[in-house]
Design an enzyme around this catalytic site. Structure first.
Site: not given
Ligand SMILES: [Zn+2]
Length: 428
Positions: A60, A303, A307
């Site tokens: 991120r 993955d 968030h």
């Molecule tokens: Zn991904």
């Protein structure tokens, strides 16, 4: 840096042995090694693996430091037993230039918890229209070898062909997020019985499978290698199996959550279960487990998609897609693959360290646990049982589907080139 003696560890799950670390490397592996001048870690039959390698991590940074930073993400990786992660390109700005990938690479170096290998975008801005500066990213200090528009599919066949041709020049690989965009407009979950009952927009298996079929044929046509991100359906497994039998240079990954969770969970309307690709059916889950066991699916990749609370704690339709995964990956693999007898620990090392490092052409990781090798190691207490508590996560985000769920196994120590990044389950 001094010497560390790990005493009585089951190397790759074998008979207990001692492993002596001297500086950045493994000095000796054997029985009854001298502890003279060494700090001793009593392993008591814990499992010793090469440090785990993740080919698919969202850190991120830059742009969404409220979700995760390179520092917090690499701390989470270390806690999960990882010594290297590949950072996905869908940051703000997108990692589509030498400048951005070098920034991420440098932040990784500074973190010190885990090696960070940036992934470059395939297309400018992940827009799928124009190839990004693949050569410049490869030639940069970050030495990018994996390219992906993950989160978005490279759906234009000509762009995909050009990308495959381009990366061939430097032995790179394109990692495809297989999602036919027209077939998934408005998609909210797996298309099937449950989506019909709930009245949510369906993400059909064929949207994934049609892109994989196209891309393995393109890879064959141009003689390049292609990697399929987060395979999620039984049909995708069949296509990859066929492509491999034909000699096509394709590799594939599966996430821990696609090996455990099904679309039945969407009935809760809890957005923690909203992920792309979506959770599929029990039949798909079983096919994915078998494919990981027989090698059709090469690797596990997390993955890891952090968030912030406000992007997940809302109604299903408005919620962001993704789950965190670094800190629970190995436990889910023990639960779904080891405790079920589908994989032994040596095969776990293969699927979670050796092969991901090989696909990313990452030197120094995924190496044998033997004398002269870099001391990138993970010590696992496989007898541990405990409920997942996100409050204790090193990740900045808490969007785990396993809150309160009992999972087996715990990483007690992680070593990055001989330095302990995790001791007794806590960041060093
Ligand atoms: Zn991904």
């Amino acid at each position: 840096m001094g010497k560390i003696l790990i005493r009585g560890a089951k190397v790759l799950g074998g008979e207990p042995q001692d492993v002596l670390i001297d500086g950045e490397t493994i000095a000796e592996v054997g029985n009854g090694l001298s502890a003279e001048g060494a700090e001793v870690i009593e392993a008591d039959g814990k499992i010793l693996l090469p440090g785990l390698v993740d080919l698919h991590t969202h850190l991120r940074e830059p742009g969404r430091e409220d979700s995760e930073t390179v520092l917090t993400g690499t701390k989470a990786a270390a806690v999960g037993g990882f010594t290297a992660v590949h950072a996905m390109a869908n940051t703000f700005p997108v990692a589509d230039t030498a400048g951005v990938v070098e920034q991420v690479w440098r932040l990784g170096k500074e973190s010190g918890y885990c090696d960070v290998q940036p992934i470059g975008a395939v297309t400018v801005g992940l827009e799928g229209k124009k190839l990004a500066e693949l050569g410049a990213m490869h030639d940069s200090a970050a030495n990018v070898r994996v390219f992906s528009d993950d989160g978005k599919c490279v759906d234009d066949a000509v762009i995909m062909r050009r990308a495959l041709e381009y990366v061939k020049a430097f032995d790179g690989v394109v990692a495809q997020h297989a999602q036919e965009p027209r077939l998934t407009e408005g998609a909210q979950m797996n298309e099937g019985v449950v989506s019909a009952e709930l009245g949510l927009g369906g993400w059909p298996a064929v949207a994934e499978e049609s892109i994989i079929a196209r891309d393995v044929l393109l890879a064959e046509h141009v003689g390049s290698r292609v990697h399929i991100c987060h395979l999620s359906t039984a049909g995708s497994v069949e296509i990859v199996r066929w492509a491999k039998s034909r000699g096509i240079d394709v590799t594939a990954e599966v996430t821990p959550h696609h090996l455990l969770l099904t679309d039945e969970l969407v009935r809760t309307y809890n957005p923690v279960y909203k992920v792309n690709p979506p959770l599929r059916t029990e039949r798909d889950v079983m096919a994915l487990r078998e494919a990981l066991a027989d090698g059709t699916i090469d690797i596990v990749a997390t993955d890891h998609a952090p968030h912030p609370h406000e992007d997940k704690d809302c109604e299903w339709g408005a919620a962001a897609m993704g789950m965190v995964g670094l800190e629970t990956a190995l436990s889910v693999i023990q639960h779904t693959m080891v405790d079920t007898g589908l994989l032994d620990w040596a095969q776990v090392a293969d699927r979670m360290s050796v092969r991901p490092a090989a696909i990313g052409r990452l030197a120094g990781h995924g190496r044998p646990v033997s004398a002269g090798e870099p001391a990138n190691l993970t010590l696992v207490d496989s007898a541990y049982r405990g409920a997942v508590d996100p409050a204790g996560f090193a990740s900045r985000s808490r969007n785990t589907p396993y809150e309160g769920r009992e999972l087996p196994g715990r990483v007690t120590h992680t070593f990055l080139r001989g330095r302990a990044t995790v001791v007794d389950g806590k960041l060093a």
